[in-house]
Write an enzyme that holds these catalytic residues in place. Structure first.
Site, short mmCIF file in Angstrom:
data_model
loop_
_atom_site.label_atom_id
_atom_site.label_comp_id
_atom_site.label_asym_id
_atom_site.label_seq_id
_atom_site.Cartn_x
_atom_site.Cartn_y
_atom_site.Cartn_z
N ALA A 85 0.53 -1.24 0.05
CA ALA A 85 -0.21 0.41 -0.11
C ALA A 85 1.05 1.31 0.37
CB ALA A 85 -1.08 -0.23 0.97
N SER A 131 11.10 1.20 -3.97
CA SER A 131 11.01 1.81 -5.25
C SER A 131 12.44 2.33 -6.04
CB SER A 131 9.70 3.06 -5.49
OG SER A 131 10.22 3.66 -6.92
N GLU A 133 12.54 5.43 -7.51
CA GLU A 133 12.11 6.18 -7.58
C GLU A 133 13.20 6.80 -6.52
OE1 GLU A 133 10.99 9.13 -8.73
OE2 GLU A 133 10.74 8.24 -10.22
N TYR A 154 7.55 11.41 -2.73
CA TYR A 154 7.35 9.99 -2.91
C TYR A 154 8.73 9.28 -2.64
CZ TYR A 154 6.43 5.64 -5.23
OH TYR A 154 6.78 4.11 -5.26
N PHE A 193 -0.93 6.56 -14.64
CA PHE A 193 0.38 6.49 -14.64
C PHE A 193 0.83 6.07 -16.21
CE2 PHE A 193 -0.58 4.42 -10.78
CZ PHE A 193 0.57 4.81 -9.96
N LYS A 197 -2.47 4.89 -19.26
CA LYS A 197 -1.99 6.69 -19.71
C LYS A 197 -2.33 6.36 -21.40
CE LYS A 197 -2.14 11.52 -19.98
NZ LYS A 197 -2.30 12.40 -18.70
P1 NAP Z 1 -1.28 1.08 -6.38
O1 NAP Z 1 -2.10 0.56 -7.75
O2 NAP Z 1 -1.09 2.85 -6.84
O3 NAP Z 1 -1.53 0.52 -5.60
C1 NAP Z 1 -1.61 1.14 -3.93
C2 NAP Z 1 -2.46 0.61 -3.50
O4 NAP Z 1 -2.27 0.73 -1.74
C3 NAP Z 1 -3.75 0.15 -3.47
O5 NAP Z 1 -4.84 -1.39 -3.30
C4 NAP Z 1 -4.64 1.58 -3.03
O6 NAP Z 1 -5.53 0.84 -2.52
C5 NAP Z 1 -3.20 0.80 -1.40
N1 NAP Z 1 -3.40 2.15 -0.39
C6 NAP Z 1 -3.77 3.59 -0.60
N2 NAP Z 1 -3.22 4.05 0.07
C7 NAP Z 1 -3.42 3.74 1.56
C8 NAP Z 1 -3.44 4.03 2.71
N3 NAP Z 1 -2.96 5.13 3.54
N4 NAP Z 1 -3.86 2.98 3.36
C9 NAP Z 1 -4.42 1.36 2.64
N5 NAP Z 1 -3.66 1.24 1.80
C10 NAP Z 1 -3.94 2.71 1.09
O7 NAP Z 1 0.29 0.77 -6.67
P2 NAP Z 1 1.03 -0.62 -7.64
O8 NAP Z 1 1.91 -0.31 -8.72
O9 NAP Z 1 0.02 -1.60 -7.51
O10 NAP Z 1 2.32 -0.88 -6.53
C11 NAP Z 1 2.44 -1.42 -5.09
C12 NAP Z 1 3.08 -0.87 -4.27
O11 NAP Z 1 4.35 -0.95 -4.96
C13 NAP Z 1 3.52 0.74 -3.97
O12 NAP Z 1 3.83 0.63 -2.77
C14 NAP Z 1 4.13 1.52 -4.97
O13 NAP Z 1 4.69 3.16 -4.87
C15 NAP Z 1 5.52 0.46 -5.14
N6 NAP Z 1 5.95 -0.08 -6.30
C16 NAP Z 1 5.80 0.25 -7.49
C17 NAP Z 1 6.36 0.27 -8.65
C18 NAP Z 1 5.82 0.01 -9.98
O14 NAP Z 1 6.15 0.45 -11.30
N7 NAP Z 1 3.92 -0.42 -9.75
C19 NAP Z 1 7.49 0.29 -8.97
C20 NAP Z 1 7.87 -0.25 -7.78
C21 NAP Z 1 7.00 0.35 -6.83
P3 NAP Z 1 -7.20 2.26 -2.96
O15 NAP Z 1 -7.04 0.97 -3.99
O16 NAP Z 1 -8.15 1.94 -2.36
O17 NAP Z 1 -6.71 3.58 -3.67
O1 G4F Z 2 4.18 5.88 -15.07
P1 G4F Z 2 4.81 7.73 -14.40
O2 G4F Z 2 3.56 8.46 -13.62
O3 G4F Z 2 5.49 6.61 -13.70
P2 G4F Z 2 7.22 7.21 -12.28
O4 G4F Z 2 6.95 8.17 -12.19
O5 G4F Z 2 8.42 6.40 -13.44
O6 G4F Z 2 6.82 6.08 -11.19
C1 G4F Z 2 5.95 4.74 -11.06
O7 G4F Z 2 7.36 3.75 -11.07
C2 G4F Z 2 7.96 4.21 -9.75
C3 G4F Z 2 9.16 3.07 -10.03
O8 G4F Z 2 10.43 3.56 -11.08
C4 G4F Z 2 7.40 4.15 -8.90
F1 G4F Z 2 7.68 3.80 -7.56
C5 G4F Z 2 5.92 4.57 -8.68
O9 G4F Z 2 4.73 4.36 -7.73
C6 G4F Z 2 5.04 4.61 -10.17
O10 G4F Z 2 4.24 3.23 -10.29
O11 G4F Z 2 5.55 8.64 -15.15
C7 G4F Z 2 6.92 7.57 -16.02
C8 G4F Z 2 7.28 8.97 -16.82
C9 G4F Z 2 7.62 9.95 -15.54
O12 G4F Z 2 9.12 10.60 -16.22
C10 G4F Z 2 7.24 11.39 -16.15
O13 G4F Z 2 7.27 12.63 -16.14
O14 G4F Z 2 6.53 9.15 -17.61
C11 G4F Z 2 6.87 10.57 -17.67
N1 G4F Z 2 5.11 11.63 -18.13
C12 G4F Z 2 5.67 11.86 -19.46
N2 G4F Z 2 3.49 12.80 -20.07
C13 G4F Z 2 3.98 11.03 -17.69
C14 G4F Z 2 3.38 12.22 -18.47
N3 G4F Z 2 4.12 10.58 -16.62
C15 G4F Z 2 2.55 10.61 -16.71
N4 G4F Z 2 2.07 10.02 -14.93
N5 G4F Z 2 1.56 11.77 -16.89
C16 G4F Z 2 1.88 11.78 -18.37
O15 G4F Z 2 0.87 12.66 -18.65
#
Ligand code: NAP
Ligand code: G4F
Length: 349
Positions: A85, A131, A133, A154, A193, A197
């Site tokens: 979460a 992450s 990040e 973040y 994301f 998108k």
């Molecule tokens: P996500 O789709 O945004 O899911 C986030 C989850 O956290 C949702 O279930 C959300 O619940 C829950 N949440 C948010 N605020 C909360 C709170 N206050 N208490 C309890 N639950 C809460 O994220 P994801 O892409 O699956 O990523 C999973 C984890 O990996 C996250 O921690 C993210 O930061 C990390 N991460 C993701 C990536 C990536 O590329 N996807 C990469 C590195 C790390 P609701 O559905 O109710 O909003």
């Molecule tokens: O898809 P993004 O929003 O992902 P970002 O910022 O890389 O973060 C994701 O990956 C992290 C791990 O590396 C996670 F920890 C985090 O929770 C999340 O899942 O954006 C990717 C790139 C960025 O550089 C952003 O500036 O896409 C660029 N971008 C360009 N136009 C955009 C857009 N991003 C978003 N969301 N929306 C746009 O219109």
């Protein structure tokens, strides 16, 4: 039965992890749900049969409520805890920095402390969703030895949670692992994301539901993998003899522009005919390039991503094309009929 608690079960990774664990006959999965005015169970709706069997249970709590987390750990007595979460959107974290620090950073500490206080001698295994990040502006390729330099509220919050995880392992002997994951996507990715998108917009433009797509920085490069591959490795980390930290990535980066080209190209569209620039979608500090080195995960866990970049984009485009065609045919029950695009206020306003 092994009892696993997943925070973030309604999110992308939580839903894939629940699928993965419930695919094993010896797992009972407990999902933490936070209170919402409209339930958000789209990604886990297909798990109804497991819920009916009692192998999947839901509990209301919140990472911002320490008392609820203590109650939950005491009630479930989990063997494995996966903390997925978070307020996970980087651009949004600039608008809600303190909320992001509370949820994404302090939330992990609240959970670690609940486990330490309640579980005592019980050997609970803990996974923290860290992450890429956290590397921020550190030059690529980023490895487990690369110094962190986060570039967003973040990234800073995730770094705090990462170090608390390491500290609970070193100070209290908790079996705590931090998985530093590079971007991973899927058809279940949130629509705000960039990957989703783009694939969603390309599909909607193809069927005539939309004409343009507003975007931010197209030059950023990311190491994009498939979420289903990454949740498998989360589980693998907790099955090792000793807790440790790992980095998961594909080792290959593509720019946002290349992602646009590929997704639109798969539908015989040219993204340049549709994409407009919206400065509010840029970030005050950008992370330019992320490319991860997952050698340790490969060597120690035997982990390898199975879906490559074109395969990932195709999977997402095809899924979004099905949804767009369905929407043309009529409203989908439970889904809003019009999409409100994410357009943040300019920063500082
Ligand atoms: P996500 O789709 O945004 O899911 C986030 C989850 O956290 C949702 O279930 C959300 O619940 C829950 N949440 C948010 N605020 C909360 C709170 N206050 N208490 C309890 N639950 C809460 O994220 P994801 O892409 O699956 O990523 C999973 C984890 O990996 C996250 O921690 C993210 O930061 C990390 N991460 C993701 C990536 C990536 O590329 N996807 C990469 C590195 C790390 P609701 O559905 O109710 O909003
Ligand atoms: O898809 P993004 O929003 O992902 P970002 O910022 O890389 O973060 C994701 O990956 C992290 C791990 O590396 C996670 F920890 C985090 O929770 C999340 O899942 O954006 C990717 C790139 C960025 O550089 C952003 O500036 O896409 C660029 N971008 C360009 N136009 C955009 C857009 N991003 C978003 N969301 N929306 C746009 O219109």
């Amino acid at each position: 039965m092994i009892r696993a608690l997943i925070t973030g079960i309604t999110g992308q990774d939580g839903s894939y992890l629940a699928d993965f664990l419930l695919g094993k006959p010896n797992y009972e999965v407990h999902g933490l749900l936070r209170s919402r005015s409209v339930p958000n169970r789209e990604r886990i709706a297909h798990l109804g049969p497991a819920e009916a069997d009692g192998r999947l249970r839901f509990h209301h709590a919140d990472l911002n409520d320490a008392s609820a987390l203590i109650r939950l750990i005491d009630l479930i007595r989990p063997d494995e805890v996966y903390n997925l979460a978070a307020q996970s959107h980087v651009r949004v974290s600039f608008d809600v920095p303190i909320y992001t620090a509370e949820t994404t950073g302090m939330g992990a500490l609240r959970l670690l402390e609940a486990i330490r206080r309640v579980s005592g001698e019980q050997r609970v295994k803990f996974y923290q969703a860290s992450s890429a990040e956290m590397f921020g502006s550190a030059p690529p390729p980023q490895t487990l030895r690369t110094p962190f330099h986060p570039r967003s509220p973040y990234g800073c919050a995730k770094l705090y949670a990462h170090w608390q995880t390491v500290n609970y392992r070193e100070a209290y002997g908790l079996f705590a692992c931090s998985g530093i994951l590079f971007n991973h996507e899927s058809p279940r990715r949130g629509e705000q994301f960039v990957s989703r998108k783009i694939t969603r917009a390309a599909a909607r433009i193809k069927v005539g539901l939309e004409r343009t797509l507003a975007m931010g920085n197209l030059d950023a490069r990311r190491d994009w993998g498939f979420a289903g591959d990454y949740v498998r490795a989360m589980w693998m980390m907790l099955q090792q003899d000793e807790p440790d930290d790992y980095l998961l990535a594909t080792g290959q980066a593509h720019s946002v522009r290349q992602l646009l080209e590929m997704a639109f190209g798969m539908l015989d569209l040219d993204y340049r005919d549709h994409v407009t620039f919206d400065p509010t979608l840029t970030r005050p500090a950008e992370v330019d390039v992320l490319i991860g080195d997952a050698t340790k995960a490969r060597d120690r866990l035997g982990w390898r991503p199975e879906v490559d970049f074109p395969g990932l984009v195709r999977m997402m485009v095809e899924n979004d094309l099905d949804i767009a065609r369905g929407e043309l045919a009529g409203p989908i029950p439970g889904r809003p009929t019009s999409h409100i695009p994410f357009r943040p206020e300019p920063l500082g306003s």
